[in-house]
Design an enzyme around this catalytic site. Structure first.
Site, PDB file in Angstrom:
ATOM      1  N   ASP A  36       2.041  69.025 -19.341  1.00  0.00           N
ATOM      2  CA  ASP A  36       1.743  70.423 -18.999  1.00  0.00           C
ATOM      3  C   ASP A  36       0.395  70.540 -18.310  1.00  0.00           C
ATOM      4  O   ASP A  36      -0.642  70.287 -18.922  1.00  0.00           O
ATOM      5  CB  ASP A  36       1.744  71.277 -20.279  1.00  0.00           C
ATOM      6  CG  ASP A  36       3.152  71.480 -20.800  1.00  0.00           C
ATOM      7  OD1 ASP A  36       3.392  71.208 -21.990  1.00  0.00           O
ATOM      8  OD2 ASP A  36       4.010  71.906 -20.008  1.00  0.00           O
ATOM      9  N   ASP A 176      12.187  74.711 -22.117  1.00  0.00           N
ATOM     10  CA  ASP A 176      10.813  74.298 -22.378  1.00  0.00           C
ATOM     11  C   ASP A 176      10.091  75.332 -23.243  1.00  0.00           C
ATOM     12  O   ASP A 176       9.906  76.477 -22.852  1.00  0.00           O
ATOM     13  CB  ASP A 176      10.076  74.149 -21.032  1.00  0.00           C
ATOM     14  CG  ASP A 176       8.654  73.653 -21.218  1.00  0.00           C
ATOM     15  OD1 ASP A 176       7.894  73.674 -20.235  1.00  0.00           O
ATOM     16  OD2 ASP A 176       8.299  73.268 -22.355  1.00  0.00           O
TER      17      ASP A 176
HETATM   18  C1  DX5 Z   1       4.120  75.898 -22.652  1.00  0.00           C
HETATM   19  C2  DX5 Z   1       4.479  74.505 -22.178  1.00  0.00           C
HETATM   20  C3  DX5 Z   1       5.453  73.808 -23.082  1.00  0.00           C
HETATM   21  C4  DX5 Z   1       4.903  73.549 -24.489  1.00  0.00           C
HETATM   22  C5  DX5 Z   1       5.965  72.917 -25.342  1.00  0.00           C
HETATM   23  O1  DX5 Z   1       3.373  76.568 -21.667  1.00  0.00           O
HETATM   24  O2  DX5 Z   1       5.039  74.560 -20.883  1.00  0.00           O
HETATM   25  O3  DX5 Z   1       5.824  72.569 -22.483  1.00  0.00           O
HETATM   26  O4  DX5 Z   1       3.788  72.698 -24.413  1.00  0.00           O
HETATM   27  O5  DX5 Z   1       5.428  72.698 -26.631  1.00  0.00           O
HETATM   28  P1  DX5 Z   1       6.282  73.134 -27.919  1.00  0.00           P
HETATM   29  O6  DX5 Z   1       7.515  72.270 -27.901  1.00  0.00           O
HETATM   30  O7  DX5 Z   1       5.374  72.847 -29.071  1.00  0.00           O
HETATM   31  O8  DX5 Z   1       6.616  74.585 -27.761  1.00  0.00           O
HETATM   32 ZN    ZN Z   2       5.945  72.680 -20.197  1.00  0.00          ZN
END
Ligand code: DX5
Ligand code: ZN
Length: 220
Positions: A36, A176
């Site tokens: 990310d 996601d």
């Molecule tokens: C949010 C990100 C996601 C997040 C996913 O802006 O794009 O990829 O890091 O993490 P979890 O699975 O913990 O929601």
């Molecule tokens: Zn993400």
């Protein structure tokens, strides 16, 4: 070979031991690594840039799924491509020349994805869907790991899969944000085939077990 993929997001990893964390999920059976990238403008956080991606590139063979939550991504396509990204996902809300951006990503040899925030309608894909390899549907608002999954978005996954199938296209749907044991089966049933699993994996004691359990829910 299943087309269902688990992509742990390193934003949820212990960043003080990133190399070990990546090794553990790689050995634990992860298919991709989700990275990310946030700039503090489009997304309210600042995370990491191309230098980190090239460091990560040097320690793993996993395909790097680089999620660009940044304004003006065009200027960063080449640096991230050179850093070793395999898939580059741009946020549709900030791409004023989306077709050009997708062309640049593909010219650099990466697969091209477009990401939609929770409130962004699927109609934004009309003019670009034939040119992309993946659509990422954010199931939380951009910016943070560990957020609560917005369950009302499951039917957005369903509608997108229908949109893709009606056109006879082979496009991945990446779900996601907030993906966990409690919802991954429903999201898979709705038509997603790539699952970003940040907290669901990195908060577990045993990453390999967590990955296996998640995979067990999507029957692959
Ligand atoms: C949010 C990100 C996601 C997040 C996913 O802006 O794009 O990829 O890091 O993490 P979890 O699975 O913990 O929601
Ligand atoms: Zn993400």
């Amino acid at each position: 070979m299943s087309n269902k993929k688990l992509a742990p997001s390193i934003l949820s990893a212990d960043l003080t031991r990133l190399a070990e964390e990546i090794k553990k999920v790689e050995e634990g059976g992860a298919d991709w690594l989700h990275i990310d990238v946030m700039d503090g403008h489009f997304a309210p956080m600042i995370t990491l840039g191309p230098v980190f991606v090239s460091a990560i590139r040097s320690i793993t063979k996993l395909p790097l799924d680089v999620h660009l939550m940044i304004d003006n991504p065009d200027g960063f396509i080449e640096p991230f491509s050179e850093a070793g990204a395999d898939i580059m996902v741009v946020s549709v809300e900030v791409c004023s020349h989306l077709h050009y951006t997708i062309q640049c990503i593909k010219k650099g040899g990466c697969k091209a994805g477009v990401c939609l925030n929770p409130a962004t309608p699927l109609s934004v894909l009309e003019g670009i869907i034939e040119d992309i390899d993946m659509v990422t549907l954010l199931m939380v608002n951009p910016g943070f790991k560990g957020q609560k999954f917005i369950s009302g978005l499951i039917n957005k996954v369903q509608k997108l899969r229908k949109m893709i199938d009606e056109r006879g296209l082979q496009i991945d749907i990446e779900a996601d944000g907030g993906i966990s044991q409690d919802n991954i089966a429903q999201v898979a049933k709705a038509g997603a085939n790539v699952f970003v699993t940040g907290t669901a994996v990195f908060s577990a004691n045993d990453y390999k077990r967590a990955i296996q359990d998640l995979r067990g829910q999507i029957k692959v």
